[in-house]
Design a protein around this motif. Structure first.
Motif, PDB file in Angstrom:
ATOM      1  N   TYR A 150       0.831  -1.199   0.000  1.00 24.02           N
ATOM      2  CA  TYR A 150       0.000   0.000   0.000  1.00 24.02           C
ATOM      3  C   TYR A 150       0.869   1.253   0.000  1.00 24.02           C
ATOM      4  CZ  TYR A 150      -3.903  -3.091   1.127  1.00 24.02           C
ATOM      5  OH  TYR A 150      -4.851  -4.084   1.086  1.00 24.02           O
ATOM      6  N   ALA A 151       0.389   2.273  -0.697  1.00 24.78           N
ATOM      7  CA  ALA A 151       1.055   3.572  -0.696  1.00 24.78           C
ATOM      8  C   ALA A 151       0.680   4.341   0.564  1.00 24.78           C
ATOM      9  CB  ALA A 151       0.653   4.356  -1.941  1.00 24.78           C
ATOM     10  N   ASP A 152       1.334   5.492   0.774  1.00 22.82           N
ATOM     11  CA  ASP A 152       1.084   6.286   1.970  1.00 22.82           C
ATOM     12  C   ASP A 152      -0.361   6.753   2.072  1.00 22.82           C
ATOM     13  OD1 ASP A 152       3.711   6.001   2.720  1.00 22.82           O
ATOM     14  OD2 ASP A 152       4.356   7.919   1.869  1.00 22.82           O
ATOM     15  N   ASP A 153      -1.027   6.934   0.925  1.00 28.50           N
ATOM     16  CA  ASP A 153      -2.414   7.400   0.959  1.00 28.50           C
ATOM     17  C   ASP A 153      -3.414   6.264   1.128  1.00 28.50           C
ATOM     18  OD1 ASP A 153      -2.315   6.151  -1.480  1.00 28.50           O
ATOM     19  OD2 ASP A 153      -2.860   7.906  -2.669  1.00 28.50           O
ATOM     20  N   GLY A 154      -2.917   5.043   1.312  1.00 24.47           N
ATOM     21  CA  GLY A 154      -3.795   3.901   1.537  1.00 24.47           C
ATOM     22  C   GLY A 154      -4.201   3.157   0.282  1.00 24.47           C
ATOM     23  N   SER A 155      -3.787   3.637  -0.878  1.00 20.64           N
ATOM     24  CA  SER A 155      -4.126   2.952  -2.130  1.00 20.64           C
ATOM     25  C   SER A 155      -3.160   1.798  -2.377  1.00 20.64           C
ATOM     26  CB  SER A 155      -4.074   3.924  -3.303  1.00 20.64           C
ATOM     27  OG  SER A 155      -2.756   4.435  -3.470  1.00 20.64           O
ATOM     28  N   ILE A 156      -3.619   0.796  -3.104  1.00 18.01           N
ATOM     29  CA  ILE A 156      -2.751  -0.317  -3.472  1.00 18.01           C
ATOM     30  C   ILE A 156      -1.739   0.186  -4.497  1.00 18.01           C
ATOM     31  CG2 ILE A 156      -2.679  -2.586  -4.568  1.00 18.01           C
ATOM     32  CD1 ILE A 156      -5.377  -3.189  -3.449  1.00 18.01           C
ATOM     33  N   THR A 157      -0.491  -0.211  -4.329  1.00 17.03           N
ATOM     34  CA  THR A 157       0.555   0.231  -5.254  1.00 17.03           C
ATOM     35  C   THR A 157       0.311  -0.364  -6.645  1.00 17.03           C
ATOM     36  OG1 THR A 157       1.971  -1.615  -4.616  1.00 17.03           O
ATOM     37  CG2 THR A 157       2.244   0.454  -3.401  1.00 17.03           C
ATOM     38  N   PRO A 158       0.890   0.243  -7.689  1.00 20.18           N
ATOM     39  CA  PRO A 158       0.610  -0.229  -9.062  1.00 20.18           C
ATOM     40  C   PRO A 158       0.903  -1.705  -9.289  1.00 20.18           C
ATOM     41  CG  PRO A 158       1.608   1.938  -9.129  1.00 20.18           C
ATOM     42  CD  PRO A 158       1.655   1.500  -7.687  1.00 20.18           C
ATOM     43  N   ARG A 159       2.032  -2.199  -8.789  1.00 22.92           N
ATOM     44  CA  ARG A 159       2.326  -3.620  -8.980  1.00 22.92           C
ATOM     45  C   ARG A 159       1.291  -4.487  -8.271  1.00 22.92           C
ATOM     46  NH1 ARG A 159       8.742  -3.894  -7.729  1.00 22.92           N
ATOM     47  NH2 ARG A 159       8.180  -1.996  -6.624  1.00 22.92           N
ATOM     48  N   SER A 160       0.962  -4.112  -7.049  1.00 16.77           N
ATOM     49  CA  SER A 160      -0.025  -4.891  -6.306  1.00 16.77           C
ATOM     50  C   SER A 160      -1.413  -4.803  -6.936  1.00 16.77           C
ATOM     51  CB  SER A 160      -0.083  -4.418  -4.852  1.00 16.77           C
ATOM     52  OG  SER A 160       1.030  -4.883  -4.121  1.00 16.77           O
ATOM     53  N   GLU A 161      -1.700  -3.689  -7.570  1.00 18.86           N
ATOM     54  CA  GLU A 161      -2.988  -3.548  -8.239  1.00 18.86           C
ATOM     55  C   GLU A 161      -3.127  -4.562  -9.370  1.00 18.86           C
ATOM     56  OE1 GLU A 161      -3.777   0.263 -10.143  1.00 18.86           O
ATOM     57  OE2 GLU A 161      -5.719   0.283  -9.119  1.00 18.86           O
ATOM     58  N   GLU A 162      -2.050  -4.737 -10.130  1.00 17.06           N
ATOM     59  CA  GLU A 162      -2.079  -5.755 -11.188  1.00 17.06           C
ATOM     60  C   GLU A 162      -2.182  -7.157 -10.588  1.00 17.06           C
ATOM     61  OE1 GLU A 162      -2.318  -5.091 -14.376  1.00 17.06           O
ATOM     62  OE2 GLU A 162      -2.167  -2.931 -14.014  1.00 17.06           O
ATOM     63  N   LEU A 163      -1.471  -7.389  -9.506  1.00 17.38           N
ATOM     64  CA  LEU A 163      -1.506  -8.708  -8.871  1.00 17.38           C
ATOM     65  C   LEU A 163      -2.850  -8.968  -8.203  1.00 17.38           C
ATOM     66  CD1 LEU A 163       2.108  -8.701  -7.441  1.00 17.38           C
ATOM     67  CD2 LEU A 163       1.261 -10.064  -9.359  1.00 17.38           C
ATOM     68  N   GLU A 164      -3.543  -7.921  -7.812  1.00 13.79           N
ATOM     69  CA  GLU A 164      -4.897  -8.091  -7.277  1.00 13.79           C
ATOM     70  C   GLU A 164      -5.815  -8.668  -8.357  1.00 13.79           C
ATOM     71  OE1 GLU A 164      -8.158  -5.498  -4.752  1.00 13.79           O
ATOM     72  OE2 GLU A 164      -7.043  -4.504  -6.354  1.00 13.79           O
ATOM     73  N   ARG A 165      -5.660  -8.203  -9.586  1.00 19.18           N
ATOM     74  CA  ARG A 165      -6.450  -8.757 -10.694  1.00 19.18           C
ATOM     75  C   ARG A 165      -6.158 -10.250 -10.845  1.00 19.18           C
ATOM     76  NH1 ARG A 165      -5.321  -5.739 -16.102  1.00 19.18           N
ATOM     77  NH2 ARG A 165      -6.695  -7.419 -16.830  1.00 19.18           N
ATOM     78  N   VAL A 166      -4.886 -10.592 -10.758  1.00 18.09           N
ATOM     79  CA  VAL A 166      -4.498 -12.001 -10.879  1.00 18.09           C
ATOM     80  C   VAL A 166      -5.120 -12.820  -9.756  1.00 18.09           C
ATOM     81  CG1 VAL A 166      -2.542 -13.603 -10.764  1.00 18.09           C
ATOM     82  CG2 VAL A 166      -2.354 -11.474 -12.089  1.00 18.09           C
ATOM     83  N   TYR A 167      -5.007 -12.321  -8.530  1.00 15.97           N
ATOM     84  CA  TYR A 167      -5.535 -13.057  -7.377  1.00 15.97           C
ATOM     85  C   TYR A 167      -7.031 -13.304  -7.521  1.00 15.97           C
ATOM     86  CZ  TYR A 167      -7.305 -13.962  -2.713  1.00 15.97           C
ATOM     87  OH  TYR A 167      -7.978 -14.513  -1.647  1.00 15.97           O
ATOM     88  N   GLU A 168      -7.796 -12.262  -7.859  1.00 19.00           N
ATOM     89  CA  GLU A 168      -9.240 -12.413  -7.955  1.00 19.00           C
ATOM     90  C   GLU A 168      -9.607 -13.403  -9.059  1.00 19.00           C
ATOM     91  OE1 GLU A 168     -11.327 -11.387  -5.867  1.00 19.00           O
ATOM     92  OE2 GLU A 168     -10.100  -9.977  -4.716  1.00 19.00           O
ATOM     93  N   PHE A 169      -8.862 -13.375 -10.151  1.00 18.77           N
ATOM     94  CA  PHE A 169      -9.162 -14.279 -11.258  1.00 18.77           C
ATOM     95  C   PHE A 169      -8.868 -15.725 -10.888  1.00 18.77           C
ATOM     96  CE2 PHE A 169      -7.539 -16.484 -15.128  1.00 18.77           C
ATOM     97  CZ  PHE A 169      -8.769 -16.632 -15.760  1.00 18.77           C
ATOM     98  N   ILE A 170      -7.688 -15.986 -10.334  1.00 20.63           N
ATOM     99  CA  ILE A 170      -7.353 -17.387 -10.055  1.00 20.63           C
ATOM    100  C   ILE A 170      -8.158 -17.922  -8.872  1.00 20.63           C
ATOM    101  CG2 ILE A 170      -5.059 -17.077 -11.049  1.00 20.63           C
ATOM    102  CD1 ILE A 170      -3.874 -17.270  -8.279  1.00 20.63           C
ATOM    103  N   ARG A 171      -8.539 -17.055  -7.955  1.00 19.80           N
ATOM    104  CA  ARG A 171      -9.405 -17.518  -6.860  1.00 19.80           C
ATOM    105  C   ARG A 171     -10.722 -18.031  -7.421  1.00 19.80           C
ATOM    106  NH1 ARG A 171     -11.880 -13.552  -2.284  1.00 19.80           N
ATOM    107  NH2 ARG A 171     -12.778 -12.669  -4.185  1.00 19.80           N
ATOM    108  N   SER A 172     -11.308 -17.297  -8.349  1.00 21.90           N
ATOM    109  CA  SER A 172     -12.562 -17.723  -8.972  1.00 21.90           C
ATOM    110  C   SER A 172     -12.366 -18.992  -9.787  1.00 21.90           C
ATOM    111  CB  SER A 172     -13.094 -16.591  -9.860  1.00 21.90           C
ATOM    112  OG  SER A 172     -14.248 -16.995 -10.557  1.00 21.90           O
ATOM    113  N   ALA A 173     -11.249 -19.064 -10.516  1.00 19.69           N
ATOM    114  CA  ALA A 173     -10.995 -20.245 -11.354  1.00 19.69           C
ATOM    115  C   ALA A 173     -10.806 -21.490 -10.503  1.00 19.69           C
ATOM    116  CB  ALA A 173      -9.762 -20.001 -12.225  1.00 19.69           C
ATOM    117  N   ILE A 174     -10.068 -21.364  -9.413  1.00 17.79           N
ATOM    118  CA  ILE A 174      -9.839 -22.511  -8.539  1.00 17.79           C
ATOM    119  C   ILE A 174     -11.138 -22.970  -7.895  1.00 17.79           C
ATOM    120  CG2 ILE A 174      -8.702 -23.251  -6.397  1.00 17.79           C
ATOM    121  CD1 ILE A 174      -6.387 -21.335  -7.202  1.00 17.79           C
ATOM    122  N   ALA A 175     -11.965 -22.007  -7.505  1.00 18.26           N
ATOM    123  CA  ALA A 175     -13.242 -22.348  -6.867  1.00 18.26           C
ATOM    124  C   ALA A 175     -14.161 -23.100  -7.824  1.00 18.26           C
ATOM    125  CB  ALA A 175     -13.930 -21.084  -6.362  1.00 18.26           C
ATOM    126  N   SER A 176     -14.142 -22.731  -9.093  1.00 24.39           N
ATOM    127  CA  SER A 176     -15.014 -23.398 -10.062  1.00 24.39           C
ATOM    128  C   SER A 176     -14.455 -24.750 -10.490  1.00 24.39           C
ATOM    129  CB  SER A 176     -15.217 -22.516 -11.290  1.00 24.39           C
ATOM    130  OG  SER A 176     -14.039 -22.470 -12.084  1.00 24.39           O
TER     131      SER A 176
END
Length: 236
Positions: A150-176
């Protein structure tokens, strides 16, 4: 008279010997024990971590590599891919994460890519690393949850923002548990990983580890090291 457990064991010992008895007891007490290779790091990752420890000797915050997207999920996801998708993943990531994709192109394409090899490559993606303390010294280890920066303003940093997309996608794929559509694989997995890798390379100059990526609070010696949390987080 029915055979009791004790007489059954005595009969096995008499007929097969002590070694067989010990093996039988071990198998009975641990019928589903699986031996796993806990060392997920490949050679470039090991060398990079060793170098960081050499540059910062005895620093408890320079001890282990933590994954933003959990490595257990990356392994599970790799086993959902069919061989052509595995080749697609490694070929797309190789130019941006060469220290993760260590097998030759021919090794991946001649007879397909074993899921375990792809899983190990994904676990060694530099963009997914955070350098920090021994996991046992953390009070906030997320386990199978993501470990974003996280950045100082509480936002997810750019790299983590991209990895958040990955996490949400593979979590859904694994669940299905269903086969992953190739278009979604490209849009929601490969593309954000490539973007995260490019962002990483711009900061770390293509090295496997960016030592300035995360900040920590607490005392590792007391077992209460923590990632710096965003304002208003659930830790408040």
């Amino acid at each position: 008279m029915p055979t009791t457990p004790a007489t059954g064991l005595q009969a096995l010992q008499r007929s097969a010997g002590n070694a067989a008895l010990c093996r039988w007891i071990g198998e009975t007490r641990n019928p589903t024990t699986v031996q796993r290779n806990l060392d997920w790091k490949n050679t470039p990752t090991k060398k990079a971590l060793k170098a960081q420890k050499t540059w910062a000797p005895n620093d408890p915050l320079v001890h282990s590599l933590h994954h933003i997207v959990p490595k257990s999920m990356l392994e599970d996801f790799a086993h959902l891919l069919h061989p052509a998708q595995m080749v697609q993943v490694v070929n797309a990531l190789r130019p941006h994460a060469p220290t993760a994709i260590t097998m030759s192109t021919g090794s991946y394409t001649q007879a397909g890519v074993p899921a375990d090899a792809v899983a190990k490559a994904l676990k060694n993606l530099p963009a997914n690393f955070v350098l920090g303390p021994d996991p046992r010294a953390r009070a906030d280890d997320p386990g199978a949850q993501p470990d974003y920066n996280y950045a100082d303003d509480g936002s997810i940093t750019p790299r983590s923002e991209e990895l958040e997309r990955v996490y949400e996608f593979i979590r859904s794929a694994i669940a299905s548990g269903a086969q992953v559509p190739t278009t979604e694989l490209v849009d929601e997995f490969i593309t954000p990983l490539v973007t995260a890798s490019r962002l990483h390379n711009a900061r770390a100059r293509s090295g496997p580890i960016d030592p300035n990526r995360a900040t920590w609070s607490g005392d590792p010696a007391q077992g209460n090291a923590r990632r710096i949390a965003p304002p208003g987080s659930l830790l408040d």
